[in-house]
Design a protein around this motif. Structure first.
Motif, mmCIF file in Angstrom:
data_model
loop_
_atom_site.group_PDB
_atom_site.id
_atom_site.type_symbol
_atom_site.label_atom_id
_atom_site.label_comp_id
_atom_site.label_asym_id
_atom_site.label_seq_id
_atom_site.Cartn_x
_atom_site.Cartn_y
_atom_site.Cartn_z
ATOM 1 N N LYS A 7 0.835 -1.209 0.000
ATOM 2 C CA LYS A 7 0.000 0.000 0.000
ATOM 3 C C LYS A 7 0.869 1.257 0.000
ATOM 4 N N ILE A 8 1.950 1.230 0.808
ATOM 5 C CA ILE A 8 2.841 2.387 0.873
ATOM 6 C C ILE A 8 3.440 2.684 -0.494
ATOM 7 N N LYS A 9 3.906 1.635 -1.190
ATOM 8 C CA LYS A 9 4.506 1.820 -2.525
ATOM 9 C C LYS A 9 3.483 2.347 -3.521
ATOM 10 N N GLU A 10 2.276 1.778 -3.472
ATOM 11 C CA GLU A 10 1.231 2.186 -4.421
ATOM 12 C C GLU A 10 0.822 3.641 -4.197
ATOM 13 N N ILE A 11 0.606 4.023 -2.943
ATOM 14 C CA ILE A 11 0.199 5.411 -2.645
ATOM 15 C C ILE A 11 1.303 6.385 -3.040
ATOM 16 N N ALA A 12 2.558 6.026 -2.747
ATOM 17 C CA ALA A 12 3.687 6.891 -3.085
ATOM 18 C C ALA A 12 3.807 7.079 -4.594
ATOM 19 N N ASP A 13 3.318 6.110 -5.380
ATOM 20 C CA ASP A 13 3.374 6.210 -6.842
ATOM 21 C C ASP A 13 2.247 7.066 -7.427
ATOM 22 N N VAL A 14 1.033 6.949 -6.865
ATOM 23 C CA VAL A 14 -0.121 7.633 -7.470
ATOM 24 C C VAL A 14 -0.409 9.010 -6.866
ATOM 25 N N LEU A 15 0.142 9.298 -5.675
ATOM 26 C CA LEU A 15 -0.169 10.576 -5.026
ATOM 27 C C LEU A 15 0.489 11.779 -5.704
ATOM 28 N N PRO A 16 1.753 11.720 -6.133
ATOM 29 C CA PRO A 16 2.359 12.900 -6.776
ATOM 30 C C PRO A 16 1.742 13.175 -8.146
ATOM 31 N N ASP A 17 1.758 14.439 -8.544
ATOM 32 C CA ASP A 17 1.297 14.837 -9.888
ATOM 33 C C ASP A 17 2.460 14.624 -10.854
ATOM 34 N N THR A 18 2.390 13.555 -11.642
ATOM 35 C CA THR A 18 3.508 13.173 -12.514
ATOM 36 C C THR A 18 3.681 14.121 -13.703
ATOM 37 N N GLU A 19 2.648 14.916 -14.016
ATOM 38 C CA GLU A 19 2.752 15.848 -15.137
ATOM 39 C C GLU A 19 3.588 17.076 -14.766
#
Length: 857
Positions: A220-232
């Motif tokens: 869960k920590i890895k997944e949240i850390a991946d989707v939370l930042p604005d990658t654009e």
């Protein structure tokens, strides 16, 4: 006594636990008094903070108020209970006594016989089974069982962190979209040019990850850390990812680096204070350590993360769509199933020592509060097995390879193995969940016992607390009222000592209850007394209350002082340029960065090359006019905010917002300002300001120089910094005169009690005064003409500033060629760091040769 013919002086070397002294003439010859050289030292125990004492006092007060609520509950049931079982309450009072205690008259607790008790406990294995039955089963229950259930609800009523109404409250609500949007707003204020942005469009994905019961926590920590930042947003993506990773750890109960979340530069020696779990036993201690120097925006970010952690923790306690009791019963059943798995592993384990370790660990895990075993301590030293994390660690180490062990490992990874009804995690349960169950019990059993449905005597509360019993859950003694005793001039020393912590003001005599509190207690006057006790005193002017850190006047002082410290291309800002900067940048931006300053100077001053020096943080100004901007952006105070006519009213509003967390009293205070409209009050009541400055209004505005200018005017009209102004002869003399006047009209104890200094310093001052009095007594009452004082900085375990400065210098020197800085200087610096002596740069404490000085400065 010694008769001195000439004037003399006293030298004092003052430490936190000692005072060295000497009496000399003005040729520095040591005098003789009573035939002995007037030279010596006085040792005493160092003063300690009252934090521990305050914590114990707070705990005692909390327990006392809990007993007060339970006593009121007993009184409500007393008349009806006497008809059913006159000895019921007497048995309950004896329930905590050992069977061997001679004061114990009966062996049963709830019912008159042990047999009846046994049948009762068999039918309702836990209190939550009883609560659930009382809510759902449409039949008349024994009044004793009803009392036991309501007693449990009132005793463990829950926290008051949520202001949601009972009708709108949902334990499964975590509002990730609101969390992300607020986080973006705060980081845009806090780090405007960092590019830190979180993707609000992925809020639903984050919520799905959190709610996924089949996903391991580390995943869960890895997944949240991946989707939370604005990658654009490429400019700040790296930092956004770094912060997102630590936020995901924090909200899921893992150890997080809060210095990264809050972007604070922390020395390695202090990193342990900043790295902790929000559910650690010492979390409150860590939080108190780190919050003292945080800005309002950083505190808001921290509160957001903590609130989301609490919401997620609550989600793990209370199942969606279930009551608290239903969720606890589910835990009870899951625990029973897991116990069968563990017993199977223990029974079939080939390594009997490991099997025995599993049995010991489980016994300690479930029986910690009443069970201490020597064997357990020897088997697992330094382990707190009542904690789930420590229990899991021991279990994993001692499992075999059986299919039951595989299942146990999977449940541990999902954080679902052996759940307990009572745990430290229950601290996140809000009172609303318990009140919902209380109201259901009252509605279900009130038709058989009408007294349960007695209407709440307080009409204004009936919407949220319809029954009289509800007040025992919802009512809290306001913190600004303090202990519910009235200060009086008692002849008993202990009573006077206890009353020194009381400031409540009564409206009327008589017993105070939740239902007559406003009739007996004057909230406004008690709140005013609280304000007087809370506000600290000016660093320079004795007895003057300091301004709130968010005061319009105090923020103006901090901004002007920081502007007067900086230089551009080797020159200080001119007065006119500084004033333009203040109007153009600081009155329009929550945070002013070095880049914004450069751009403004290029555009307005047409400078081809800009080099800024003097900023504590090279990237931005630390001070701001955040309160002014917040009020200005609301659009509600445009015609009044810059007017001197309304300035005092705004300062009152800011002070009230800083002091009162309770909205009710804050709104009452706002309503005393007659020009505020309902819309303005609605806006202001949602503003929560925190923190206090260290200077008073009188110091900044009433102390004037020979030209009639006060300190804030000099900061505005000159290039001088605050320290230069306050040490000018005329200003310094006025401050000294004001303090002397106060000294003459007040005792030393009165002044010390309000002084803005630590308990250690207060004790040190008391001891030093005694030393000087003794010297004067030995000199036939003749006072010294002069007193020379040297202060030692108090010893601290974590000397952050000195350690950081020392190590930074050491790092710089290591990188510099030996041709520029000689080895002797490097060795001397290393020695000072080792001895923790590099606290201030003084000529006498750290000597450099001329070449080294020229290089550094």
């Amino acid at each position: 006594m010694t008769k001195l013919n000439n004037e003399y002086m006293v030298g004092l070397d003052i430490g936190t636990n000692s005072c060295g002294w000497v009496a000399t003439d003005f040729d520095n010859n040591i005098l003789k008094m009573h035939g002995k050289r007037a030279l010596g030292s006085h040792l005493f125990d160092e003063g300690v903070s009252a934090a521990d004492r305050r914590a114990f006092r707070t705990t005692r007060r909390r327990i006392k108020r809990r007993k007060w609520r339970l006593k009121l509950l007993e009184e409500i049931f007393d008349e009806e209970m006497a008809k059913v079982d006159p000895n019921f309450f007497a048995r309950l009072k004896e329930s905590g006594l050992s069977p061997l205690d001679t004061r114990k008259n009966v062996s049963s607790i709830v019912f008159p016989t042990k047999k009846m008790d046994k049948q009762f406990y068999k039918k309702f294995p836990t209190i939550y089974h009883l609560r659930n039955a009382l809510m759902k089963q449409d039949k008349k229950f024994d009044l004793r069982a009803i009392y036991i259930a309501i007693h449990h609800i009132v005793k463990y009523r829950g926290n008051f962190l949520s202001n949601s109404s009972i009708s709108n409250f949902s334990a499964s609500k975590i509002e990730i979209d609101r969390f992300v949007n607020e986080l973006n707003d705060l980081y845009s204020i806090f780090l405007p040019e960092s590019g830190v942005i979180f993707d609000a469009g992925n809020a639903s994905k984050v919520e799905d990850i959190i709610r996924n019961e089949q996903m391991f926590k580390l995943d869960k920590i890895k997944e949240i850390a991946d989707v939370l930042p604005d990658t654009e947003n490429k400019s700040g993506l790296k930092l956004s990812k770094k912060i997102s990773k630590e936020i995901s750890k924090a909200i899921l109960g893992y150890k997080a680096k809060f210095e990264i979340i809050l972007q604070v530069n922390v020395d390695k020696t202090d990193s342990s204070i900043w790295n902790f779990k929000l559910n650690d036993e010492n979390a409150d201690v860590n939080l108190s350590e780190i919050t003292s120097d945080l800005t309002d925006t950083q505190l808001q970010i921290l509160d957001l993360v903590r609130n989301l952690f609490s919401a997620i923790s609550l989600l793990n306690i209370v199942d969606e769509g279930s009551t608290l009791s239903e969720s606890m019963i589910r835990k009870y059943n899951d625990h029973a199933q897991d116990l069968k798995l563990l017993k199977t592993v223990i029974k079939n384990h080939s390594d009997r020592k490991k099997a025995h370790n599993l049995q010991l660990a489980y016994d300690k895990y479930v029986n910690n509060r009443h069970f201490v075993d020597v064997e357990t301590k020897k088997a697992f030293p330094n382990k707190h097995l009542y904690r789930k994390s420590d229990f899991y660690e021991i279990v994993k180490k001692n499992l075999d390879a059986s299919k039951e062990a595989v299942q146990i490992r999977k449940e541990i990874a999902l954080d679902k193995f052996m759940p307990k009804q009572r745990s430290d995690e229950n601290g996140v349960i809000p009172f609303q969940l318990n009140q919902i169950e209380l109201d259901k019990i009252i509605e279900n059993q009130g038709k058989y016992y009408p007294f349960l449905k007695e209407i709440n005597p307080i009409k204004a509360h009936r919407m949220q607390a319809p029954y009289k019993l509800d007040e025992l859950i919802r009512f809290r003694v306001p913190y600004y009222v303090g202990p519910m005793i009235e200060p009086t001039n008692s002849s008993y020393p202990q009573t006077r000592q206890n009353q020194s912590f009381a400031w409540m003001v009564r409206k009327a005599k008589g017993r105070i209850t939740p239902w007559n509190f406003d009739e007996k207690v004057d909230r406004q006057k008690s709140a005013n007394n609280f304000i007087k006790r809370l506000t600290t005193k000016d660093t320079y002017l004795f007895g003057e209350d300091v301004l709130p850190a968010n005061s319009l006047l105090y923020q103006k002082y901090t901004v002007l002082d920081e502007l007067n410290k900086i230089s551009v291309n080797g020159k200080k800002l001119s007065v006119s340029v500084k004033q333009e900067l203040y109007e153009d940048l600081f009155k329009k931006n929550n945070t002013v960065s070095a880049k914004q300053l450069k751009n403004w100077l290029i555009e307005n001053q047409k400078l081809p090359y800009i080099k800024i020096k003097g900023l504590a943080d090279q990237t931005k100004f630390n001070s701001s006019l955040s309160t002014y901007i917040k009020l200005k952006k609301s659009g509600l105070f445009v015609d009044k905010l810059d007017s001197n006519e309304f300035r005092d009213d705004f300062e009152k509003i800011i002070e009230w917002s800083t002091i009162f967390e309770d909205k009710q009293i804050y709104i009452q205070k706002l309503q005393t300002i007659d020009w505020l409209t309902a819309k303005q009050i609605q806006f202001l009541q949602n503003i929560r300001l925190q923190g206090w400055g260290r200077l008073s209004k009188k110091l900044l505005t009433a102390i004037v120089d020979s030209n009639g200018q006060n300190i804030i005017e000099q900061l505005w009209n000159s290039q001088q910094i605050f320290m230069s102004i306050v040490n000018k002869a005329d200003i310094k003399g006025t401050i000294t005169d004001a303090n002397q006047d106060l000294m003459h009209s007040n005792s030393m104890e009165d002044i010390l009690s309000e002084a803005y200094t630590s308990p250690a310093n207060k004790k040190m001052i008391r001891q030093v005064v005694k030393v000087v009095h003794d010297i004067q007594k030995a000199a036939s009452g003749q006072a010294p003409k002069q007193i020379a004082i040297e202060f030692a900085r108090e010893s601290r375990r974590n000397s952050k500033l000195s350690q950081t400065r020392g190590h930074k210098l050491q790092d710089i020197y290591q990188k510099i060629s030996g041709d520029i800085v000689n080895k002797n200087l490097k060795d001397k610096l290393a020695e000072y760091i080792k001895n923790n002596q590099l606290s201030v740069w003084e000529k006498n404490s750290f000597q450099m040769n001329k070449n080294d000085q020229d290089f550094l400065f």
